[in-house]
Design a protein around this motif. Structure first.
Motif, mmCIF file in Angstrom:
data_model
loop_
_atom_site.group_PDB
_atom_site.id
_atom_site.type_symbol
_atom_site.label_atom_id
_atom_site.label_comp_id
_atom_site.label_asym_id
_atom_site.label_seq_id
_atom_site.Cartn_x
_atom_site.Cartn_y
_atom_site.Cartn_z
ATOM 1 N N GLU A 1 -5.572 -5.778 -3.133
ATOM 2 C CA GLU A 1 -4.299 -5.113 -3.432
ATOM 3 C C GLU A 1 -3.580 -5.792 -4.590
ATOM 4 O O GLU A 1 -2.988 -5.113 -5.444
ATOM 5 C CB GLU A 1 -3.402 -5.075 -2.193
ATOM 6 N N ARG B 1 0.888 3.783 -3.191
ATOM 7 C CA ARG B 1 0.550 5.197 -2.958
ATOM 8 C C ARG B 1 1.658 6.089 -3.531
ATOM 9 O O ARG B 1 1.373 7.096 -4.180
ATOM 10 C CB ARG B 1 0.356 5.434 -1.455
ATOM 11 N N ARG C 1 0.831 -1.215 0.000
ATOM 12 C CA ARG C 1 0.000 0.000 0.000
ATOM 13 C C ARG C 1 0.860 1.257 0.000
ATOM 14 O O ARG C 1 0.550 2.226 -0.687
ATOM 15 C CB ARG C 1 -0.957 -0.006 1.189
ATOM 16 N N SER D 1 -2.408 7.455 -5.166
ATOM 17 C CA SER D 1 -3.718 7.176 -4.578
ATOM 18 C C SER D 1 -3.647 5.955 -3.679
ATOM 19 O O SER D 1 -2.708 5.165 -3.754
ATOM 20 C CB SER D 1 -4.767 6.957 -5.673
ATOM 21 N N GLY D 2 -4.651 5.822 -2.843
ATOM 22 C CA GLY D 2 -4.737 4.690 -1.935
ATOM 23 C C GLY D 2 -4.212 5.020 -0.551
ATOM 24 O O GLY D 2 -3.641 6.088 -0.316
ATOM 25 N N GLU D 3 -4.420 4.081 0.346
ATOM 26 C CA GLU D 3 -3.980 4.235 1.729
ATOM 27 C C GLU D 3 -2.478 4.008 1.829
ATOM 28 O O GLU D 3 -1.918 3.190 1.109
ATOM 29 C CB GLU D 3 -4.682 3.213 2.614
ATOM 30 N N ALA D 4 -1.846 4.720 2.758
ATOM 31 C CA ALA D 4 -0.419 4.533 3.018
ATOM 32 C C ALA D 4 -0.219 4.545 4.533
ATOM 33 O O ALA D 4 -0.123 5.607 5.142
ATOM 34 C CB ALA D 4 0.406 5.625 2.354
ATOM 35 N N PRO D 5 -0.179 3.373 5.146
ATOM 36 C CA PRO D 5 0.046 3.317 6.593
ATOM 37 C C PRO D 5 1.340 4.033 6.979
ATOM 38 O O PRO D 5 2.265 4.157 6.168
ATOM 39 C CB PRO D 5 0.142 1.817 6.879
ATOM 40 N N ASP D 6 1.410 4.496 8.212
ATOM 41 C CA ASP D 6 2.578 5.268 8.633
ATOM 42 C C ASP D 6 3.598 4.446 9.418
ATOM 43 O O ASP D 6 4.597 4.980 9.876
ATOM 44 C CB ASP D 6 2.155 6.492 9.443
ATOM 45 N N LEU E 1 -3.156 -4.011 9.958
ATOM 46 C CA LEU E 1 -4.291 -3.432 9.245
ATOM 47 C C LEU E 1 -5.567 -4.229 9.462
ATOM 48 O O LEU E 1 -6.659 -3.662 9.452
ATOM 49 C CB LEU E 1 -3.980 -3.354 7.751
#
Length: 177
Positions: free
Chosen positions: A92, A62, A58, A67-72, A78
């Motif tokens: 995905e 991104r 992800r 675009s899309g979710e990008a965990p930190d 998740l």
């Protein structure tokens, strides 16, 4: 770059989805205790490792697509259950394949400007980033495979060899005797 390079990334996207399906099917044979057991891998357990792979895909998608979710966090969890994670993994993998289907030489050679998890900026060609994305999947899938085979045994754990995928996909065949 050329059509051969674009085809290579399409093959890697197909292999990636195929290997993930096989690995998740094997993980489904684990008890919940086995699935979550801390086993000393980079991300601890099968659960942590499979979550990490989704997290990083992800993040990279991104960076590549915008675009899309990008965990930190690389160790973010998740999804707490394997069925939820498997569904998200499938989505995905389809997203990665759809992106790869749009590739051209121009896109592969283009510079991608991104920042790593610490905020340090980098620039490298999209082709190199995709090489990393698919290699990273193989690396951690191998760790998860080892963890799963430790519980289920080698006979109950599927081959994830690229050659096996190529044969099943009709990209290689045995020579006639």
């Amino acid at each position: 770059m050329n059509d051969l390079a674009v085809g290579r990334y399409r093959q890697f996207a197909g292999y990636n989805a195929w290997a993930n399906r096989r690995l998740y099917a094997a993980a489904a044979a684990l008890s919940d205790e086995q699935y979550r057991a801390e086993r000393g891998a980079f991300f601890g357990s099968v659960h942590g490792t499979l979550n990490h792979l989704l997290v990083t895909d992800r993040i990279w998608m991104r960076r590549i697509t915008g675009s899309g979710e990008a965990p930190d966090r690389l160790d973010a969890i998740l999804f707490d259950t394997l069925p939820e994670l498997a569904t998200a993994r499938h989505v995905e993998d389809e997203r990665i394949s759809a992106f790869v289907d749009t590739l051209s030489d121009c896109v592969l050679m283009a510079d991608l400007h991104y920042a790593n998890m610490s905020g340090k900026p980098f620039v490298q060609p999209v082709a190199g980033v995709l090489d990393h994305l698919f290699n990273h999947q193989t690396h951690h899938r191998g760790q998860a495979h080892c963890l799963i085979s430790g519980f289920l045994g080698n006979a109950a754990t599927p081959s994830l060899d690229l050659l096996m995928f190529q044969r099943e996909a009709g990209l290689a065949h045995a020579e006639p005797s």
